[in-house]
Scaffold this motif. Structure first.
Motif, PDB file in Angstrom:
ATOM      1  N   ARG A 119       0.857  -1.190   0.000  1.00  0.00           N
ATOM      2  CA  ARG A 119       0.000   0.000   0.000  1.00  0.00           C
ATOM      3  C   ARG A 119       0.890   1.235   0.000  1.00  0.00           C
ATOM      4  NH1 ARG A 119      -5.441   0.067   3.325  1.00  0.00           N
ATOM      5  NH2 ARG A 119      -5.235   2.165   2.490  1.00  0.00           N
ATOM      6  N   ALA A 120       0.875   1.956  -1.095  1.00  0.00           N
ATOM      7  CA  ALA A 120       1.724   3.139  -1.234  1.00  0.00           C
ATOM      8  C   ALA A 120       1.376   4.212  -0.211  1.00  0.00           C
ATOM      9  CB  ALA A 120       1.609   3.699  -2.655  1.00  0.00           C
ATOM     10  N   ASP A 121       0.083   4.362   0.124  1.00  0.00           N
ATOM     11  CA  ASP A 121      -0.310   5.384   1.098  1.00  0.00           C
ATOM     12  C   ASP A 121       0.261   5.095   2.483  1.00  0.00           C
ATOM     13  OD1 ASP A 121      -2.043   3.135   1.241  1.00  0.00           O
ATOM     14  OD2 ASP A 121      -3.649   4.329   2.115  1.00  0.00           O
ATOM     15  N   ILE A 122       0.312   3.829   2.856  1.00  0.00           N
ATOM     16  CA  ILE A 122       0.873   3.444   4.152  1.00  0.00           C
ATOM     17  C   ILE A 122       2.380   3.680   4.163  1.00  0.00           C
ATOM     18  CG2 ILE A 122       1.298   1.499   5.720  1.00  0.00           C
ATOM     19  CD1 ILE A 122      -1.576   2.637   5.747  1.00  0.00           C
ATOM     20  N   ARG A 123       3.046   3.253   3.125  1.00  0.00           N
ATOM     21  CA  ARG A 123       4.505   3.439   3.058  1.00  0.00           C
ATOM     22  C   ARG A 123       4.861   4.927   3.035  1.00  0.00           C
ATOM     23  NH1 ARG A 123       7.682  -0.732   2.342  1.00  0.00           N
ATOM     24  NH2 ARG A 123       9.269   0.388   1.185  1.00  0.00           N
ATOM     25  N   ARG A 124       4.072   5.733   2.350  1.00  0.00           N
ATOM     26  CA  ARG A 124       4.328   7.165   2.286  1.00  0.00           C
ATOM     27  C   ARG A 124       4.189   7.808   3.674  1.00  0.00           C
ATOM     28  NH1 ARG A 124       1.707   7.975  -1.820  1.00  0.00           N
ATOM     29  NH2 ARG A 124      -0.368   8.180  -0.916  1.00  0.00           N
ATOM     30  N   ARG A 125       3.097   7.477   4.380  1.00  0.00           N
ATOM     31  CA  ARG A 125       2.896   8.048   5.726  1.00  0.00           C
ATOM     32  C   ARG A 125       3.968   7.555   6.685  1.00  0.00           C
ATOM     33  NH1 ARG A 125       2.485  12.138   7.757  1.00  0.00           N
ATOM     34  NH2 ARG A 125       1.503  12.370   9.743  1.00  0.00           N
ATOM     35  N   LEU A 126       4.340   6.291   6.561  1.00  0.00           N
ATOM     36  CA  LEU A 126       5.415   5.728   7.384  1.00  0.00           C
ATOM     37  C   LEU A 126       6.721   6.473   7.135  1.00  0.00           C
ATOM     38  CD1 LEU A 126       6.644   3.601   9.272  1.00  0.00           C
ATOM     39  CD2 LEU A 126       6.714   2.028   7.301  1.00  0.00           C
ATOM     40  N   SER A 127       7.029   6.711   5.873  1.00  0.00           N
ATOM     41  CA  SER A 127       8.253   7.433   5.517  1.00  0.00           C
ATOM     42  C   SER A 127       8.237   8.865   6.058  1.00  0.00           C
ATOM     43  CB  SER A 127       8.422   7.433   3.997  1.00  0.00           C
ATOM     44  OG  SER A 127       9.597   8.092   3.633  1.00  0.00           O
ATOM     45  N   GLU A 128       7.085   9.526   5.975  1.00  0.00           N
ATOM     46  CA  GLU A 128       6.975  10.900   6.483  1.00  0.00           C
ATOM     47  C   GLU A 128       7.206  10.963   7.990  1.00  0.00           C
ATOM     48  OE1 GLU A 128       3.637  12.226   3.145  1.00  0.00           O
ATOM     49  OE2 GLU A 128       3.034  11.931   5.235  1.00  0.00           O
ATOM     50  N   LEU A 129       6.525  10.091   8.725  1.00  0.00           N
ATOM     51  CA  LEU A 129       6.658  10.118  10.184  1.00  0.00           C
ATOM     52  C   LEU A 129       8.054   9.699  10.627  1.00  0.00           C
ATOM     53  CD1 LEU A 129       3.196   8.699  11.305  1.00  0.00           C
ATOM     54  CD2 LEU A 129       4.012  11.062  11.476  1.00  0.00           C
ATOM     55  N   ALA A 130       8.593   8.666  10.007  1.00  0.00           N
ATOM     56  CA  ALA A 130       9.942   8.219  10.362  1.00  0.00           C
ATOM     57  C   ALA A 130      10.974   9.280   9.994  1.00  0.00           C
ATOM     58  CB  ALA A 130      10.255   6.892   9.684  1.00  0.00           C
ATOM     59  N   LEU A 170      11.006   0.007   5.411  1.00  0.00           N
ATOM     60  CA  LEU A 170      11.201   0.828   4.214  1.00  0.00           C
ATOM     61  C   LEU A 170      12.478   0.479   3.463  1.00  0.00           C
ATOM     62  CD1 LEU A 170      10.162   4.230   5.826  1.00  0.00           C
ATOM     63  CD2 LEU A 170       8.819   2.884   4.177  1.00  0.00           C
ATOM     64  N   ASP A 171      13.226  -0.476   3.980  1.00  0.00           N
ATOM     65  CA  ASP A 171      14.520  -0.866   3.418  1.00  0.00           C
ATOM     66  C   ASP A 171      15.446   0.343   3.307  1.00  0.00           C
ATOM     67  OD1 ASP A 171      16.431  -2.656   2.511  1.00  0.00           O
ATOM     68  OD2 ASP A 171      15.821  -2.437   0.405  1.00  0.00           O
ATOM     69  N   PRO A 173      18.621   1.369   5.232  1.00  0.00           N
ATOM     70  CA  PRO A 173      19.639   1.009   6.231  1.00  0.00           C
ATOM     71  C   PRO A 173      20.131   2.193   7.075  1.00  0.00           C
ATOM     72  CG  PRO A 173      20.137  -0.005   4.121  1.00  0.00           C
ATOM     73  CD  PRO A 173      18.993   0.931   3.882  1.00  0.00           C
ATOM     74  N   ALA A 174      20.227   3.384   6.506  1.00  0.00           N
ATOM     75  CA  ALA A 174      20.710   4.529   7.284  1.00  0.00           C
ATOM     76  C   ALA A 174      19.724   4.879   8.399  1.00  0.00           C
ATOM     77  CB  ALA A 174      20.932   5.736   6.374  1.00  0.00           C
ATOM     78  N   MET A 175      18.438   4.760   8.110  1.00  0.00           N
ATOM     79  CA  MET A 175      17.428   5.020   9.136  1.00  0.00           C
ATOM     80  C   MET A 175      17.512   3.965  10.234  1.00  0.00           C
ATOM     81  SD  MET A 175      13.294   5.342   8.697  1.00  0.00           S
ATOM     82  CE  MET A 175      13.414   6.837   7.705  1.00  0.00           C
ATOM     83  N   ARG A 176      17.642   2.722   9.808  1.00  0.00           N
ATOM     84  CA  ARG A 176      17.782   1.645  10.781  1.00  0.00           C
ATOM     85  C   ARG A 176      19.025   1.856  11.638  1.00  0.00           C
ATOM     86  NH1 ARG A 176      19.908  -2.878   7.939  1.00  0.00           N
ATOM     87  NH2 ARG A 176      21.774  -1.755   8.500  1.00  0.00           N
ATOM     88  N   ASP A 177      20.130   2.211  11.014  1.00  0.00           N
ATOM     89  CA  ASP A 177      21.378   2.457  11.751  1.00  0.00           C
ATOM     90  C   ASP A 177      21.262   3.622  12.717  1.00  0.00           C
ATOM     91  OD1 ASP A 177      22.409   0.323  10.345  1.00  0.00           O
ATOM     92  OD2 ASP A 177      23.658   1.559   9.018  1.00  0.00           O
ATOM     93  N   ASP A 178      20.550   4.669  12.338  1.00  0.00           N
ATOM     94  CA  ASP A 178      20.324   5.783  13.256  1.00  0.00           C
ATOM     95  C   ASP A 178      19.577   5.310  14.499  1.00  0.00           C
ATOM     96  OD1 ASP A 178      21.663   7.707  11.826  1.00  0.00           O
ATOM     97  OD2 ASP A 178      19.858   8.625  10.986  1.00  0.00           O
ATOM     98  N   GLY A 179      18.602   4.448  14.279  1.00  0.00           N
ATOM     99  CA  GLY A 179      17.864   3.897  15.423  1.00  0.00           C
ATOM    100  C   GLY A 179      18.754   3.044  16.293  1.00  0.00           C
TER     101      GLY A 179
END
Length: 179
Positions: A119-130, A170-171, A173-179
């Motif tokens: 679902r593109a809408d879910i991934r988009r909102r997830l990307s925005e919030l993250a 979201l695949d 890695p930089a975001m995951r590494d920041d976490g």
């Protein structure tokens, strides 16, 4: 409801989960204030709501509970209800300013994304919030203080855990590494 979904996911105390889920779901359903488009948070002993809308943290936590109930609920009807209410409430996340509310919403979106991938809408909102949470980290970080805020408060582990989950979903890695 949120805690119960973990029991449901792993099949622990299945009889208790089946008995308690309608009670907890009923509370969440009753907490929804359709006029305010928010969940109430406090109920008195006389079963009257004491607020019109709970804190942002309560909103985020409820979205997380709904997402997990949608994914792991004990009946198809309960999963459909959780899905409907989740999407009714999701627009409120555009107004969140609390890092913990955002982190709960991120975890909710990861659950929904896992349950209904693509679902593109879910991934988009997830990307925005993250992205917002990640920018908060970079804005407040210094060489001797790598954190989202100037102080430690409560539910601290929730913030990096949400970035890790979003980075994996979201695949990125930089975001995951920041976490």
């Amino acid at each position: 409801l949120l805690a119960l979904t973990y029991l449901e996911e792993f099949g622990i105390e299945a009889e208790a989960a089946a008995r308690l889920e309608p009670i907890y779901a009923s509370f969440v359903n009753g907490a929804w204030n359709g006029e305010r488009r928010r969940f109430r948070n406090f109920m008195g002993f006389d079963r009257r709501w004491l607020d019109d809308a709970g804190s942002e943290d309560a909103q985020g936590r409820t979205l997380h509970a709904l997402a997990r109930a949608r994914r792991f609920g004990t009946t198809p009807g309960r999963r459909a209800w959780a899905d409907w209410l989740f999407f009714e409430a999701l627009p409120m996340t555009a107004e969140f300013q609390s890092p913990r509310a955002v982190a709960h919403a991120i975890n909710a979106l990861v659950e929904i994304n896992d349950a209904a991938p693509g679902r593109a809408d879910i991934r988009r909102r997830l990307s925005e919030l993250a992205g917002w949470l990640r920018s908060l980290l970079h804005m407040n970080a210094s060489p001797d203080w790598y954190w989202f805020e100037e102080t430690l408060a409560y539910e601290n582990a929730l913030l990096p855990a949400a970035l890790i989950a979003a980075g994996l979903a979201l695949d990125e890695p930089a975001m995951r590494d920041d976490g």
